[in-house]
Design an enzyme around this catalytic site. Structure first.
Site, PDB file in Angstrom:
ATOM      1  N   CYS B  30      31.122  31.186   7.853  1.00  9.65           N
ATOM      2  CA  CYS B  30      29.856  31.642   8.409  1.00  9.65           C
ATOM      3  C   CYS B  30      29.202  32.637   7.486  1.00  9.65           C
ATOM      4  O   CYS B  30      29.723  32.993   6.438  1.00  9.65           O
ATOM      5  CB  CYS B  30      30.111  32.301   9.753  1.00  9.65           C
ATOM      6  SG  CYS B  30      31.149  33.751   9.565  1.00  9.65           S
ATOM      7  N   CYS B  33      31.348  35.786   6.644  1.00  9.69           N
ATOM      8  CA  CYS B  33      32.322  35.633   5.558  1.00  9.69           C
ATOM      9  C   CYS B  33      31.613  35.694   4.219  1.00  9.69           C
ATOM     10  O   CYS B  33      32.069  36.319   3.278  1.00  9.69           O
ATOM     11  CB  CYS B  33      33.007  34.271   5.646  1.00  9.69           C
ATOM     12  SG  CYS B  33      33.770  33.915   7.205  1.00  9.69           S
ATOM     13  N   ASP B 438      54.571   5.841   8.129  1.00  9.01           N
ATOM     14  CA  ASP B 438      55.743   6.408   7.490  1.00  9.01           C
ATOM     15  C   ASP B 438      56.289   7.406   8.501  1.00  9.01           C
ATOM     16  O   ASP B 438      55.564   7.877   9.368  1.00  9.01           O
ATOM     17  CB  ASP B 438      55.309   7.093   6.196  1.00  9.01           C
ATOM     18  CG  ASP B 438      56.405   7.921   5.587  1.00  9.01           C
ATOM     19  OD1 ASP B 438      57.519   7.400   5.468  1.00  9.01           O
ATOM     20  OD2 ASP B 438      56.155   9.084   5.249  1.00  9.01           O
ATOM     21  N   ASP B 621      52.590   9.796   3.737  1.00  8.16           N
ATOM     22  CA  ASP B 621      52.320  11.025   3.012  1.00  8.16           C
ATOM     23  C   ASP B 621      53.133  11.173   1.735  1.00  8.16           C
ATOM     24  O   ASP B 621      52.764  11.923   0.850  1.00  8.16           O
ATOM     25  CB  ASP B 621      52.590  12.231   3.906  1.00  8.16           C
ATOM     26  CG  ASP B 621      54.073  12.501   4.046  1.00  8.16           C
ATOM     27  OD1 ASP B 621      54.828  11.521   4.190  1.00  8.16           O
ATOM     28  OD2 ASP B 621      54.477  13.671   4.001  1.00  8.16           O
ATOM     29  N   ASP B 625      55.124   6.530  -0.753  1.00 10.55           N
ATOM     30  CA  ASP B 625      54.178   5.722   0.007  1.00 10.55           C
ATOM     31  C   ASP B 625      52.949   5.352  -0.805  1.00 10.55           C
ATOM     32  O   ASP B 625      52.189   4.478  -0.405  1.00 10.55           O
ATOM     33  CB  ASP B 625      53.707   6.486   1.251  1.00 10.55           C
ATOM     34  CG  ASP B 625      54.832   6.737   2.219  1.00 10.55           C
ATOM     35  OD1 ASP B 625      55.629   5.814   2.417  1.00 10.55           O
ATOM     36  OD2 ASP B 625      54.918   7.851   2.766  1.00 10.55           O
TER      37      ASP B 625
END
EC number: 7.2.2.-
Lengths: 60, 728
Positions: B30, B33, B438, B621, B625
């Site tokens: 925002c 920040c 997986d 992941d 894979d």
């Protein structure tokens, strides 16, 4: 209809001015951060001076 | 041993005496920040520029050369409460940004030209039915030509170039009919103006370019946004390694600055960022990200380690090897290349549509010309009518039909925690009818969790958690987190490979291996989960066993059920042991699973399903894979995935829940439905407009109204892609 002599160049130069303004804003990076720009408009300008820093200066 | 951080790899020169660095920052949401970061960094002496980009969550910093170490900025941001990482713009992203600026410039030129030409056209349209003098009309037409011709020459470049590329490759794409239509419309208008005719199509041609550029820009913008997010993710994954720069001195350097032959230090709890061989030390390493195997592997001198493995217990010195030396990775890379080649053959919906569209339209125009000549019209009139057909059928709505839906749908998916990696992911995901998961890190969470916390007295567990804070071991981290411990115990000592001990109120407490705490007996008796790792905790003479395992994602079962309810087949393919996979499959209600499979086995399974005509969505992941992610029809990775997998996957989802998988499927199905609907709308419009054009009664006013009407209709329809069910 003589008014066209003024109106047509006027209209064209206004259009051209708009285009130049757009290209300038694009070149100066104003479209790089569209999300941030929306918030910057309402952000405060400068941070208020921190009280501790003031005190330290006053003591000196 | 002294540790320094070396970020000089990322620092660029930014003019005389100035240096520049880009940081990717986590957690900027925002205006607050933004202001906090900019003020905090600007307050540092010698900083000349600190600017946050909220769209791609980055900070650009410039400072006077030689005055500051870039790591100071990262420390300062950490003090402000933000995690920052140095960021290097990938070349793909830089081209994307350049391309997007060019499109925006074209769009600006086309839009301003359209407005001005329209301003001249409207008096002509109304003048044609009232009292405009032919000289005035010609004057306005020439003025329109003056604006439209240079504007079209500039703004039409993206289409002309792409059409030329397609034609010189002897294929055709959507840009071929667009370019032909625009050029013919402009050429015919010039000729008509020269002959003092009543109608010129400058407005239609330039408006067409404007609408199409809107679609092009939206499409491009979506890709650029995705790439920016992906670039940040790559930076946030802290690709650094502790490299020895002297016998007793290490420096934390980015992986890009590490070369084969360098020696790096791998401390407990660190993830290895390079491939190499252990030359000194002994430890257990967790290779689950690479192989899917959850049991720890013992690493000692001579053991190869791969990027992505987690060092668990001891400290290791690793000599970096070139990627090709590592056989497992080389195998994975080879499989990956093959699979990626196969995938690039997928033909997008828009291309399929244009391949049908162009010949039909051009044939229609030609037939119109021949037909009118046959019925006795002059060649001039016949050609004007033929060009009018081309103008009115120019695929304006068709060009917008798909990008608008894609932009809206990807925005909606972004809000649901799904990022798109590839442009055609939505189309392919919508077709998926079989999901392969997986297990490790995908169905289960990448972090460990404590299973038997309820069986241990609360005060004991809390004390164990506090003690665990002093260890780097991932199991200890899980215990500390489960206990909610914040303050570490003062004077705790970690014994490498054994555990931690400390003395509290005169009583010794220990956390670590059962043997370290004298609790072998207890572990031997306890009935424990085969997947769980066990740590023991002792306080004086009391002994406790804490069991830790990778927990399933909280909503995994609901997601599987939701997929099955959508008539999508589900199965598990894992490199892990039979017992662990079977247990997970039973817990989740998955009817089909295979354990201990290699990357090549996974691809074979996917090919077998493909041969049966199934469209497979692979969700995984691990590095093992990656080839199957590329081989599948479409693929998804969690944000915690290995680099290679994340780069290969078509979509990436954020956070702990698995629900984004279902949401992504729902959104993409809805989006594909709307894309098809939009194509039909565009074709339907042509069915209405073409007979009018063929009959020769089209005026520029009709052409302009029809074109903008159909474009707006298609855009409004695309907005509906925001709302898909997406419930688990």
């Amino acid at each position: 209809m003589e008014i066209l002599v003024i109106l047509v160049p006027l209209a064209l130069s206004l259009g051209l001015a708009g285009l130049v303004a757009f290209l300038w804003s694009l070149r100066s990076g104003q479209y790089d951060d569209l999300d941030g720009a929306a918030w910057r408009a309402i952000a405060d300008d400068e941070p208020p001076p921190e009280p501790q820093a003031d005190l330290a200066q006053a003591k000196r | 041993m002294q540790v320094t951080r070396d970020y000089s790899h990322y620092v660029k020169e930014a003019g005389p005496g100035l240096q520049h660095i880009d940081l990717a920052v986590e957690g900027v949401h925002c205006a607050g920040c933004m202001a906090k970061i900019e003020r905090g960094l600007s307050a540092m002496p010698d900083v000349t520029l600190a600017r946050v980009n909220l769209t791609n969550r980055r900070v650009a910093l410039e400072w006077k050369e030689g005055t500051l170490d870039p790591s100071r900025f990262i420390d300062r941001l950490a003090e402000l409460g933000y995690k920052a990482y140095p960021f290097e713009t990938a070349s793909a992203e830089a081209t994307e940004v350049e391309e997007s600026r060019f499109l925006l410039r074209c769009l600006g030129v086309a839009a301003f030209a359209t407005m001005n030409v329209m301003m001249l056209s409207i008096p002509v349209w109304s003048g044609n039915v009232s009292d405009m003098l032919p000289e005035q009309r010609d004057f306005f037409h020439w003025l329109s030509a003056l604006i439209a011709l240079p504007a079209a020459a500039y703004a039409g470049q993206p289409f002309f170039r792409s059409a030329w590329r397609a034609l010189s490759n002897k294929t055709t794409n959507m840009d071929v009919p667009i370019s032909i239509g625009v050029i013919l419309a402009l050429g015919m208008s010039v000729v008509e103006t020269f002959h003092h005719a009543e109608h010129a199509y400058f407005d239609a041609a330039i408006m067409l370019l404007t609408f199409l550029l809107v679609g092009r820009f939206l499409d491009q913008n979506m890709r650029r946004r995705t790439r920016a997010v992906a670039g940040n993710l790559a930076a946030l994954k802290a690709e650094t390694a502790a490299k020895f720069v002297g016998p007793g001195e290490i420096s934390q350097v980015p992986v890009a600055a590490i070369h084969p032959g360098d020696i790096v230090l791998l401390r407990p709890g660190e993830r290895c960022a390079v491939d190499g061989t252990v030359i000194e030390g002994r430890s257990e390493i967790d290779q689950s990200l690479i192989t899917g195997e959850t049991l720890y592997v013992t690493a000692e001198q001579g053991t190869p380690v791969y990027a992505g493995s987690m060092n668990v217990s001891g400290t290791l010195r690793v000599r970096v090897s070139a990627a090709s030396e590592a056989t497992l990775l080389a195998e994975i890379t080879r499989l990956l290349d093959n699979a990626l080649q196969a995938r690039s053959r997928y033909m997008r919906l828009a291309d399929r549509a244009s391949r049908l569209y162009a010949p039909v339209v051009h044939a229609a125009a030609l037939l119109t010309i021949l037909g009118w000549v046959f019925w006795g019209a002059s060649w001039h009139d016949a050609i004007v009518t033929g060009v009018a057909v081309l103008i009115i059928t120019c695929p304006c709505a068709l060009g917008l039909a798909i990008p608008t839906v894609q932009t809206i749908a990807s925005g909606a998916m972004f809000r649901n925690g799904v990022l798109l990696n590839s442009g055609d992911a939505i189309e392919r995901l919508a077709e998926a009818d079989h999901v392969i998961f997986d297990k490790t890190g995908t169905l289960t969470l990448p972090d460990l969790e404590v299973v038997n916390a309820s069986g241990i007295p609360a005060d004991v567990f809390k004390l164990a958690g506090q003690l665990a804070l002093s260890s780097h071991h991932p199991v200890a981290a899980a215990v500390a987190q489960a206990a909610g411990a914040r303050s570490p115990i003062v004077g705790a000592v970690e014994e490498a490979g054994q555990g931690v001990r400390a003395t509290v109120d005169g009583v010794e407490i220990r956390l670590g291996r059962p043997s370290f705490c004298g609790a072998e007996q207890l572990v031997g008796h306890a009935e424990l989960d085969p997947e769980a790792s066990v740590v023991a905790f002792s306080r004086g003479a009391e002994r406790f066993v804490i069991s830790v395992r990778q927990g399933l994602r909280p909503d995994a079962q609901a997601v599987i059920a939701a997929l099955q309810a959508r008539k999508i087949g589900v199965e598990i393919l894992s490199g892990d042991r039979e017992a662990a996979v079977t247990a997970a499959a039973h817990a989740l209600g998955v009817p089909e699973w295979r354990a201990g499979v290699t990357p090549a086995d996974k691809i074979a399974r996917i090919e077998a399903l493909k041969a049966r005509g199934m469209k497979v969505l692979m969700v995984g992941d691990g590095m093992n894979d990656a080839p199957s992610l590329a081989a599948a029809h479409v693929s998804m990775s969690p944000i915690s995935a290995a680099h290679l997998s994340q780069a290969t996957a078509d979509l990436v989802f954020l956070g702990k829940p698995l629900a984004p998988v279902v949401a992504a499927i729902d959104f993409s199905r809805k989006a594909l439905h709307l894309m098809r609907q939009n194509l039909w709308l565009a074709i339907g419009y042509n069915f209405l407009a073409v007979p009018i054009a063929i009959s020769g009664i089209v005026t520029p006013l009709i052409a302009a109204a029809a074109m903008s009407g159909s474009s707006i209709l298609v855009m409004l329809n695309a907005l509906r892609a925001r709302n898909a069910a997406g419930r688990v």
